[in-house]
Design a protein around this motif. Structure first.
Motif, PDB file in Angstrom:
ATOM      1  N   SER A 176       0.750  -1.184  -0.001  1.00 29.71           N
ATOM      2  CA  SER A 176      -0.108  -0.076   0.026  1.00 29.71           C
ATOM      3  C   SER A 176       0.952   1.335  -0.108  1.00 29.71           C
ATOM      4  CB  SER A 176      -1.057   0.271   1.004  1.00 29.71           C
ATOM      5  OG  SER A 176      -0.177   0.087   2.505  1.00 29.71           O
ATOM      6  N   ILE A 177       0.291   2.539  -0.271  1.00 31.87           N
ATOM      7  CA  ILE A 177       1.107   3.550  -0.262  1.00 31.87           C
ATOM      8  C   ILE A 177       1.594   3.788   0.968  1.00 31.87           C
ATOM      9  CG2 ILE A 177       0.739   6.239  -0.338  1.00 31.87           C
ATOM     10  CD1 ILE A 177      -1.013   5.521  -2.987  1.00 31.87           C
ATOM     11  N   ALA A 178       0.721   3.669   2.293  1.00 37.02           N
ATOM     12  CA  ALA A 178       1.140   3.634   3.524  1.00 37.02           C
ATOM     13  C   ALA A 178       2.334   3.031   3.928  1.00 37.02           C
ATOM     14  CB  ALA A 178      -0.155   3.585   4.520  1.00 37.02           C
ATOM     15  N   LEU A 179       2.164   1.686   3.555  1.00 37.70           N
ATOM     16  CA  LEU A 179       3.413   0.872   3.862  1.00 37.70           C
ATOM     17  C   LEU A 179       4.739   1.154   3.077  1.00 37.70           C
ATOM     18  CD1 LEU A 179       4.541  -2.005   4.808  1.00 37.70           C
ATOM     19  CD2 LEU A 179       3.435  -3.225   3.155  1.00 37.70           C
ATOM     20  N   ILE A 180       4.454   1.426   1.764  1.00 39.10           N
ATOM     21  CA  ILE A 180       5.570   1.730   1.280  1.00 39.10           C
ATOM     22  C   ILE A 180       6.260   3.047   1.452  1.00 39.10           C
ATOM     23  CG2 ILE A 180       6.687   2.145  -1.127  1.00 39.10           C
ATOM     24  CD1 ILE A 180       6.053  -0.869  -0.665  1.00 39.10           C
ATOM     25  N   THR A 181       5.470   4.043   2.100  1.00 40.58           N
ATOM     26  CA  THR A 181       5.789   5.274   2.364  1.00 40.58           C
ATOM     27  C   THR A 181       6.852   4.979   3.759  1.00 40.58           C
ATOM     28  OG1 THR A 181       4.010   6.538   1.512  1.00 40.58           O
ATOM     29  CG2 THR A 181       5.113   7.688   3.315  1.00 40.58           C
ATOM     30  N   ARG A 182       6.258   4.421   4.535  1.00 38.58           N
ATOM     31  CA  ARG A 182       6.604   4.179   5.991  1.00 38.58           C
ATOM     32  C   ARG A 182       8.137   3.352   5.845  1.00 38.58           C
ATOM     33  NH1 ARG A 182       1.432   2.899   7.722  1.00 38.58           N
ATOM     34  NH2 ARG A 182       1.885   0.638   7.392  1.00 38.58           N
TER      35      ARG A 182
END
Length: 227
Positions: free
Chosen positions: A119-125
């Motif tokens: 997800s965007i959130a996972l890859i950003t973190r």
């Protein structure tokens, strides 16, 4: 000329196996951490396959990872005091040693972005933890589907407002590149012979005439700069 390179992340950019095993060992010292990490990762594709087949709606990978963690914990006969905390192991994956420098080299002249099933959130973190210098984050959330579905590659190109021929998909997995090439993208193969540990027997060589075949991101950057 290629204007943007989009990258598979798990295995190509980050060492998921050693990183996840490290987190598992810290929480579950009684289990074989690498066996647990392999089993957890082993549920990854079957879980996405149910989404790709239309048997369930799109669910971000963060949530699939958590579902899969419960499956694997039951299989290993262990109780998880805080499953969500262990699930955040996927936020903490270490980059392969050549990745950060290589991405910065490529970024001098090209757009670099992940095209991941994360997800965007996972890859950003993950990027913040690992220092991955993405220009933006693309992938499954845009298409509400998972690679190798065509929509994921097309959505990434559309988000960049570039035709597929000006975008290169970079991966350590031949199957990912086949799917990208079918949508008109250029292709770059980077060898990761230790992704699955010393006994890895897949993706040990380029299985097609990819546009670039490189030993690591340093070589990839040099080849891209020469185009």
């Amino acid at each position: 000329m290629i204007e943007a390179l989009i990258f598979d992340v798990f295995g190509t950019c980050v060492d998921w196996r050693n990183s996840v095993a490290r987190e598992v060992a810290a929480v579950l010292p009684e289990v074989d951490a690498f066996a647990f990490a392999d089993a957890w990762r082993g549920e990854y594709d079957p879980a996405m396959a149910r989404v790709r087949a239309g048997n369930r709606g799109y669910i971000p990978l963060d949530d699939l990872h958590l579902e899969n963690l419960h499956i694997v914990a039951d299989r290993f006969g262990v109780e998880l005091a805080d499953p969500e905390a262990l699930n955040r192991a996927w936020d903490k994956l270490d980059p392969w040693p050549d990745v950060v420098v290589g991405l910065n080299e490529i970024r001098r002249s090209r757009i670099v972005a992940p095209c991941s099933n994360g997800s965007i959130a996972l890859i950003t973190r993950m990027a913040r933890n690992a220092g991955l210098p993405w220009d933006c984050v693309l992938g499954a959330d845009l298409a509400h589907d998972y690679k190798p579905k065509p929509e994921v590659y097309r959505a990434a190109c559309a988000a960049l407002r570039l035709p597929p021929a000006k975008v290169m998909m970079v991966a350590a997995h031949n199957s990912d590149l086949r799917a990208a090439r079918a949508q008109g993208l250029a292709t770059g193969f980077v060898l990761r012979p230790q992704e699955h540990g010393a006994q890895q027997n897949t993706d040990l060589l380029a299985e097609d005439d990819w546009d670039i075949v490189a030993a690591d991101f340093h070589e990839l950057a040099a080849r891209v700069a020469g185009q």
